[in-house]
Design an enzyme around this catalytic site. Structure first.
Site, PDB file in Angstrom:
ATOM      1  CE  LYS A  64     -30.112 -19.122 -55.902  1.00 38.71           C
ATOM      2  NZ  LYS A  64     -30.694 -18.175 -56.722  1.00 38.71           N
ATOM      3  CG  ASP A 101     -33.495 -17.039 -59.470  1.00 38.24           C
ATOM      4  OD1 ASP A 101     -34.563 -17.244 -58.693  1.00 38.24           O
ATOM      5  OD2 ASP A 101     -32.256 -17.409 -58.945  1.00 38.24           O
TER       6      ASP A 101
HETATM    7  N1  LIG Z   1     -35.827 -10.531 -56.768  1.00 39.01           N
HETATM    8  C1  LIG Z   1     -35.239 -12.084 -56.624  1.00 39.01           C
HETATM    9  O1  LIG Z   1     -35.938 -12.816 -56.786  1.00 39.01           O
HETATM   10  C2  LIG Z   1     -33.689 -11.867 -56.715  1.00 39.01           C
HETATM   11  C3  LIG Z   1     -33.027 -13.143 -56.967  1.00 39.01           C
HETATM   12  C4  LIG Z   1     -31.805 -13.217 -56.974  1.00 39.01           C
HETATM   13  C5  LIG Z   1     -30.993 -12.191 -56.583  1.00 39.01           C
HETATM   14  N2  LIG Z   1     -31.510 -11.209 -56.273  1.00 39.01           N
HETATM   15  C6  LIG Z   1     -30.721  -9.830 -55.589  1.00 39.01           C
HETATM   16  O2  LIG Z   1     -29.760  -9.732 -56.678  1.00 39.01           O
HETATM   17  C7  LIG Z   1     -28.856  -9.259 -56.213  1.00 39.01           C
HETATM   18  C8  LIG Z   1     -27.528  -9.988 -56.537  1.00 39.01           C
HETATM   19  O3  LIG Z   1     -27.675 -11.021 -56.289  1.00 39.01           O
HETATM   20  P1  LIG Z   1     -26.640 -12.399 -57.016  1.00 39.01           P
HETATM   21  O4  LIG Z   1     -26.905 -13.470 -56.571  1.00 39.01           O
HETATM   22  O5  LIG Z   1     -26.716 -12.040 -58.369  1.00 39.01           O
HETATM   23  O6  LIG Z   1     -25.262 -12.074 -56.246  1.00 39.01           O
HETATM   24  P2  LIG Z   1     -23.777 -12.209 -56.883  1.00 39.01           P
HETATM   25  O7  LIG Z   1     -23.768 -13.400 -57.644  1.00 39.01           O
HETATM   26  O8  LIG Z   1     -22.808 -12.037 -55.700  1.00 39.01           O
HETATM   27  O9  LIG Z   1     -23.454 -10.849 -57.846  1.00 39.01           O
HETATM   28  C9  LIG Z   1     -23.289  -9.801 -57.240  1.00 39.01           C
HETATM   29  C10 LIG Z   1     -23.016  -8.725 -58.230  1.00 39.01           C
HETATM   30  O10 LIG Z   1     -23.189  -7.516 -57.765  1.00 39.01           O
HETATM   31  C11 LIG Z   1     -22.058  -6.715 -58.109  1.00 39.01           C
HETATM   32  N3  LIG Z   1     -21.459  -5.808 -57.148  1.00 39.01           N
HETATM   33  C12 LIG Z   1     -21.351  -6.026 -55.691  1.00 39.01           C
HETATM   34  N4  LIG Z   1     -20.868  -4.999 -55.022  1.00 39.01           N
HETATM   35  C13 LIG Z   1     -20.581  -4.158 -55.777  1.00 39.01           C
HETATM   36  C14 LIG Z   1     -20.092  -2.920 -56.049  1.00 39.01           C
HETATM   37  N5  LIG Z   1     -19.726  -2.133 -55.017  1.00 39.01           N
HETATM   38  N6  LIG Z   1     -19.905  -1.888 -57.139  1.00 39.01           N
HETATM   39  C15 LIG Z   1     -20.394  -2.422 -58.397  1.00 39.01           C
HETATM   40  N7  LIG Z   1     -21.155  -3.720 -58.328  1.00 39.01           N
HETATM   41  C16 LIG Z   1     -20.886  -4.589 -57.319  1.00 39.01           C
HETATM   42  C17 LIG Z   1     -21.043  -7.865 -58.445  1.00 39.01           C
HETATM   43  O11 LIG Z   1     -20.015  -7.340 -59.413  1.00 39.01           O
HETATM   44  P3  LIG Z   1     -18.609  -8.126 -59.341  1.00 39.01           P
HETATM   45  O12 LIG Z   1     -18.616  -9.196 -60.308  1.00 39.01           O
HETATM   46  O13 LIG Z   1     -17.562  -7.163 -59.772  1.00 39.01           O
HETATM   47  O14 LIG Z   1     -18.275  -8.522 -58.103  1.00 39.01           O
HETATM   48  C18 LIG Z   1     -22.098  -8.739 -59.127  1.00 39.01           C
HETATM   49  O15 LIG Z   1     -22.167  -8.260 -60.550  1.00 39.01           O
HETATM   50  C19 LIG Z   1     -28.847  -9.211 -54.599  1.00 39.01           C
HETATM   51  O16 LIG Z   1     -29.340  -8.022 -54.047  1.00 39.01           O
HETATM   52  C20 LIG Z   1     -29.986 -10.247 -54.428  1.00 39.01           C
HETATM   53  O17 LIG Z   1     -30.815 -10.101 -53.368  1.00 39.01           O
HETATM   54  C21 LIG Z   1     -32.949 -11.047 -56.133  1.00 39.01           C
END
Ligand SMILES: NC(=O)c1ccc[n+]([C@@H]2O[C@H](COP(=O)([O-])OP(=O)(O)OC[C@H]3O[C@@H](n4cnc5c(N)ncnc54)[C@H](OP(=O)(O)O)[C@@H]3O)[C@@H](O)[C@H]2O)c1
Length: 278
Positions: A64, A101
């Protein structure tokens, strides 16, 4: 007219199911294909997809941000996030990038709660500061939400989002989260916590007001432990599947010129796929 979704890996993307459904529904002669593009091949793919007969497509992890840099024209909402999930070929060989998004999140809450929901929200609490969080925080600000509190495990990433609007965005410590939900009208989990195979987001919800809405970006499972706990407290809940479905609407419209609808039939199709564990 063909479109794509690119990522690496890409096998688990549900976008082909969504866009394939709309192509059939609207009788459009075209295909929506899943293409695995390794990072080293992204630049060639972006500069060459139009010549391969694609009108555009979706971009997912891990491309992205790089695809944002490769797009020569970008929407303001993509500029703010520094990431695109939609590409489109423009006449003359340019590539346009957008990020849907955030609007997908906003529309999913609108579908679940009703139009004008944002007027009920004075304080929103966003848990997480990754890609999904950035899009959601941007959308909340665009809707005029007066106060957005952000808590992230890595505090610097939450602090970075203050630049979106220093007057309205307030980073809070991870340990402060249980207190910070007090008085929040909307709580959104944007972390991976609660995803299949991950621990749940461990957060007491008793301080949330009775009318609060609890939303989750996670959609595998369709109902996360956080949403189950919110339901038990009698709060309104919104799962992540709506965001996935609604982010696809403006993307499809940008490529094919028809605004598709998120129908119960489409939702059931994707729910069945998620429940089948594919
Ligand atoms: N519904 C939809 O259309 C849609 C769209 C996009 C994403 N999502 C979902 O949203 C979620 C995040 O996606 P993303 O793209 O934002 O991922 P990302 O950029 O990798 O961000 C991950 C987030 O999760 C936190 N995290 C991960 N493990 C953790 C833990 N053990 N304890 C506390 N915080 C933790 C990270 O914190 P740190 O910064 O501290 O690592 C960060 O804030 C995923 O489940 C994804 O499937 C859904």
């Amino acid at each position: 007219m063909n479109a794509f979704v690119i990522g690496h890996p890409i096998a688990h993307s549900r976008s082909p199911l969504i866009h394939g459904h709309w192509l059939r529904e609207h009788g459009i002669a075209g295909a929506y294909r899943r293409i695995d593009v390794p990072p080293g091949e992204l630049a060639d793919f972006v500069s060459g997809f139009a010549r391969q007969g694609y009108v555009g497509g979706n971009v997912t992890v891990p491309h992205k941000e790089k695809a944002f840099e490769l797009a020569s024209r970008r929407t303001a909402r993509a500029e703010r996030l520094g990431a695109v999930n939609v590409l489109k070929a423009l006449p003359g060989g340019e590539v346009w990038g957008d990020n849907t998004d955030g609007v997908g999140f906003a529309d999913s809450i609108g579908e679940a709660i009703g139009p004008g929901w944002e007027r009920e929200v004075s304080v929103a609490v966003v848990v997480g500061a990754g890609g999904a969080a950035r899009a959601i925080v941007g959308a909340l600000l665009d809707l005029g939400i007066p106060r957005v509190r952000i808590a992230n495990r890595t505090p610097g990433r939450a602090a970075d989002l203050v630049r979106f609007d220093p007057a309205r965005v307030e980073p809070i410590g991870w340990d402060e989260l249980p207190l910070a939900v007090e008085g929040a009208d909307l709580l959104v989990n944007t972390t991976t916590l609660g995803m299949k195979g991950q621990p749940a987001l461990d957060l007491a919800l008793d301080r949330l007001p009775e009318g609060a809405v609890v939303a989750d970006a996670v959609y595998v499972p369709l109902e996360t432990p956080l949403l189950e706990a919110a339901k038990r407290r009698g709060l309104r809940t919104v799962g992540g599947l709506g965001m996935l479905l609604h982010q696809a609407v403006p993307a499809f419209e940008s490529w094919f010129g028809v605004r598709p609808r998120v129908t119960p039939e489409l939702r059931s199709l994707i729910e069945a796929d998620v429940e089948a564990g594919r």
